[in-house]
Design a protein around this motif. Structure first.
Motif, PDB file in Angstrom:
ATOM      1  N   CYS A  22       0.859  -1.184   0.000  1.00 15.77           N
ATOM      2  CA  CYS A  22       0.000   0.000   0.000  1.00 15.77           C
ATOM      3  C   CYS A  22       0.892   1.229   0.000  1.00 15.77           C
ATOM      4  CB  CYS A  22      -0.908   0.003   1.212  1.00 15.77           C
ATOM      5  SG  CYS A  22      -1.863   1.526   1.425  1.00 15.77           S
ATOM      6  N   ALA A  23       0.813   2.001  -1.074  1.00 18.32           N
ATOM      7  CA  ALA A  23       1.640   3.192  -1.216  1.00 18.32           C
ATOM      8  C   ALA A  23       0.791   4.443  -1.064  1.00 18.32           C
ATOM      9  CB  ALA A  23       2.328   3.189  -2.573  1.00 18.32           C
ATOM     10  N   ALA A  24       1.246   5.331  -0.209  1.00 13.10           N
ATOM     11  CA  ALA A  24       0.578   6.619  -0.031  1.00 13.10           C
ATOM     12  C   ALA A  24       1.263   7.657  -0.907  1.00 13.10           C
ATOM     13  CB  ALA A  24       0.622   7.046   1.425  1.00 13.10           C
ATOM     14  N   SER A  25       0.461   8.459  -1.591  1.00  9.29           N
ATOM     15  CA  SER A  25       1.016   9.483  -2.469  1.00  9.29           C
ATOM     16  C   SER A  25       0.187  10.757  -2.367  1.00  9.29           C
ATOM     17  CB  SER A  25       1.046   8.990  -3.919  1.00  9.29           C
ATOM     18  OG  SER A  25      -0.279   8.750  -4.376  1.00  9.29           O
ATOM     19  N   GLY A  26       0.773  11.836  -2.903  1.00 15.30           N
ATOM     20  CA  GLY A  26       0.077  13.118  -2.855  1.00 15.30           C
ATOM     21  C   GLY A  26       0.755  14.061  -1.891  1.00 15.30           C
ATOM     22  N   SER A  27      -0.020  14.985  -1.363  1.00 17.20           N
ATOM     23  CA  SER A  27       0.503  15.983  -0.444  1.00 17.20           C
ATOM     24  C   SER A  27       0.620  15.383   0.950  1.00 17.20           C
ATOM     25  CB  SER A  27      -0.418  17.206  -0.403  1.00 17.20           C
ATOM     26  OG  SER A  27       0.033  18.135   0.559  1.00 17.20           O
ATOM     27  N   ILE A  28       1.825  14.940   1.306  1.00 23.54           N
ATOM     28  CA  ILE A  28       2.052  14.283   2.592  1.00 23.54           C
ATOM     29  C   ILE A  28       3.201  14.966   3.312  1.00 23.54           C
ATOM     30  CG2 ILE A  28       2.707  12.141   3.750  1.00 23.54           C
ATOM     31  CD1 ILE A  28       1.484  10.646   1.340  1.00 23.54           C
ATOM     32  N   PHE A  29       2.928  15.439   4.523  1.00 21.43           N
ATOM     33  CA  PHE A  29       3.981  16.030   5.343  1.00 21.43           C
ATOM     34  C   PHE A  29       4.587  14.993   6.273  1.00 21.43           C
ATOM     35  CE2 PHE A  29       6.363  19.108   7.601  1.00 21.43           C
ATOM     36  CZ  PHE A  29       6.233  18.844   8.947  1.00 21.43           C
ATOM     37  N   SER A  30       3.715  14.194   6.895  1.00 21.62           N
ATOM     38  CA  SER A  30       4.193  13.194   7.837  1.00 21.62           C
ATOM     39  C   SER A  30       3.141  12.106   7.995  1.00 21.62           C
ATOM     40  CB  SER A  30       4.457  13.849   9.202  1.00 21.62           C
ATOM     41  OG  SER A  30       4.913  12.908  10.144  1.00 21.62           O
ATOM     42  N   ILE A  31       3.625  10.843   8.149  1.00 24.55           N
ATOM     43  CA  ILE A  31       2.737   9.702   8.373  1.00 24.55           C
ATOM     44  C   ILE A  31       3.010   9.124   9.753  1.00 24.55           C
ATOM     45  CG2 ILE A  31       1.982   7.438   7.590  1.00 24.55           C
ATOM     46  CD1 ILE A  31       2.829   8.170   4.782  1.00 24.55           C
ATOM     47  N   ASN A  32       1.965   8.900  10.504  1.00 21.48           N
ATOM     48  CA  ASN A  32       2.100   8.312  11.825  1.00 21.48           C
ATOM     49  C   ASN A  32       1.842   6.808  11.707  1.00 21.48           C
ATOM     50  OD1 ASN A  32       2.334   7.867  14.544  1.00 21.48           O
ATOM     51  ND2 ASN A  32       0.862   9.418  15.151  1.00 21.48           N
ATOM     52  N   ASP A  33       0.749   6.333  12.266  1.00 21.60           N
ATOM     53  CA  ASP A  33       0.453   4.906  12.209  1.00 21.60           C
ATOM     54  C   ASP A  33      -0.040   4.490  10.824  1.00 21.60           C
ATOM     55  OD1 ASP A  33      -1.070   4.805  15.541  1.00 21.60           O
ATOM     56  OD2 ASP A  33       1.021   4.944  14.888  1.00 21.60           O
ATOM     57  N   MET A  34       0.271   3.258  10.459  1.00 20.70           N
ATOM     58  CA  MET A  34      -0.267   2.635   9.253  1.00 20.70           C
ATOM     59  C   MET A  34      -0.792   1.260   9.633  1.00 20.70           C
ATOM     60  SD  MET A  34       2.576   3.720   6.392  1.00 20.70           S
ATOM     61  CE  MET A  34       1.440   3.773   4.995  1.00 20.70           C
ATOM     62  N   GLY A  35      -1.731   0.755   8.850  1.00 22.95           N
ATOM     63  CA  GLY A  35      -2.282  -0.535   9.229  1.00 22.95           C
ATOM     64  C   GLY A  35      -3.038  -1.204   8.108  1.00 22.95           C
ATOM     65  N   TRP A  36      -3.376  -2.451   8.383  1.00 23.31           N
ATOM     66  CA  TRP A  36      -4.189  -3.256   7.474  1.00 23.31           C
ATOM     67  C   TRP A  36      -5.431  -3.733   8.220  1.00 23.31           C
ATOM     68  CZ3 TRP A  36      -3.327  -3.737   2.366  1.00 23.31           C
ATOM     69  CH2 TRP A  36      -2.062  -3.409   1.882  1.00 23.31           C
ATOM     70  N   TYR A  37      -6.559  -3.621   7.546  1.00 23.54           N
ATOM     71  CA  TYR A  37      -7.836  -4.102   8.055  1.00 23.54           C
ATOM     72  C   TYR A  37      -8.423  -5.046   7.013  1.00 23.54           C
ATOM     73  CZ  TYR A  37      -7.856  -0.430  11.620  1.00 23.54           C
ATOM     74  OH  TYR A  37      -7.548   0.370  12.692  1.00 23.54           O
ATOM     75  N   ARG A  38      -9.406  -5.825   7.427  1.00 20.89           N
ATOM     76  CA  ARG A  38     -10.104  -6.668   6.466  1.00 20.89           C
ATOM     77  C   ARG A  38     -11.590  -6.703   6.801  1.00 20.89           C
ATOM     78  NH1 ARG A  38      -7.449 -12.563   8.061  1.00 20.89           N
ATOM     79  NH2 ARG A  38      -8.537 -12.850  10.069  1.00 20.89           N
ATOM     80  N   GLN A  39     -12.353  -6.999   5.762  1.00 19.32           N
ATOM     81  CA  GLN A  39     -13.805  -7.013   5.930  1.00 19.32           C
ATOM     82  C   GLN A  39     -14.417  -8.082   5.045  1.00 19.32           C
ATOM     83  OE1 GLN A  39     -15.748  -3.267   5.052  1.00 19.32           O
ATOM     84  NE2 GLN A  39     -17.435  -3.741   6.440  1.00 19.32           N
ATOM     85  N   VAL A  40     -15.294  -8.852   5.657  1.00 21.29           N
ATOM     86  CA  VAL A  40     -16.094  -9.846   4.962  1.00 21.29           C
ATOM     87  C   VAL A  40     -17.510  -9.284   4.855  1.00 21.29           C
ATOM     88  CG1 VAL A  40     -17.041 -12.175   5.084  1.00 21.29           C
ATOM     89  CG2 VAL A  40     -14.697 -11.738   5.856  1.00 21.29           C
ATOM     90  N   PRO A  41     -18.197  -9.478   3.721  1.00 22.91           N
ATOM     91  CA  PRO A  41     -19.563  -8.929   3.575  1.00 22.91           C
ATOM     92  C   PRO A  41     -20.444  -9.316   4.748  1.00 22.91           C
ATOM     93  CG  PRO A  41     -18.800  -9.769   1.483  1.00 22.91           C
ATOM     94  CD  PRO A  41     -17.739 -10.129   2.487  1.00 22.91           C
ATOM     95  N   GLY A  42     -21.125  -8.309   5.318  1.00 25.70           N
ATOM     96  CA  GLY A  42     -22.009  -8.545   6.449  1.00 25.70           C
ATOM     97  C   GLY A  42     -21.343  -8.413   7.799  1.00 25.70           C
ATOM     98  N   ASN A  43     -20.009  -8.292   7.778  1.00 26.32           N
ATOM     99  CA  ASN A  43     -19.268  -8.165   9.034  1.00 26.32           C
ATOM    100  C   ASN A  43     -18.614  -6.790   9.144  1.00 26.32           C
ATOM    101  OD1 ASN A  43     -19.962 -10.806   9.364  1.00 26.32           O
ATOM    102  ND2 ASN A  43     -17.867 -11.582   9.525  1.00 26.32           N
TER     103      ASN A  43
END
Length: 121
Positions: A22-43
């Protein structure tokens, strides 16, 4: 405008591996936490793994020992290495980042568009 773009999802057999990016782009001064989430339909969307700007990680108990989160601060990129995949890992995976666009703006949370991971039995 900030964008988070994920890649690396797909179809894999149980026991196999995938690596998400996962690459972040654009106007970025500083990044703190990053993470991954997941989702199953209905949950609800659930946290899979998180990493601080200093490299401290945390994992959902269901993936601990199988998944590894890492980041490259120079590239504004977060990774999720997924090994020993199980059918119950099947979901849409989303990355997020808490970042500031300038030195005087507030921290905000941004999300990627999601990438499908399907694990066949």
């Amino acid at each position: 405008q900030v964008q988070l773009v994920e890649s690396g999802g797909g179809l894999v057999q149980a026991g196999g591996s995938l690596r998400l990016s996962c690459a972040a782009s654009g106007s970025i001064f500083s990044i703190n936490d990053m993470g991954w989430y997941r989702q199953v339909p209905g949950n609800k969307r659930e946290l899979v793994a998180g990493i601080t700007s200093g490299g401290i990680t945390n994992y959902a108990s269901s993936v601990k020992g199988r998944f590894t989160i890492s980041r490259d601060n120079a590239k504004n990129t977060v990774y999720l290495q997924m090994n020993s995949l199980k059918p119950e890992d099947t979901a849409v995976y989303y990355c997020n980042a808490v970042l500031r666009e300038t030195s005087y703006t507030l921290w905000r949370t941004y999300w990627g568009q999601g990438t499908q991971v399907t694990v066949s039995s």
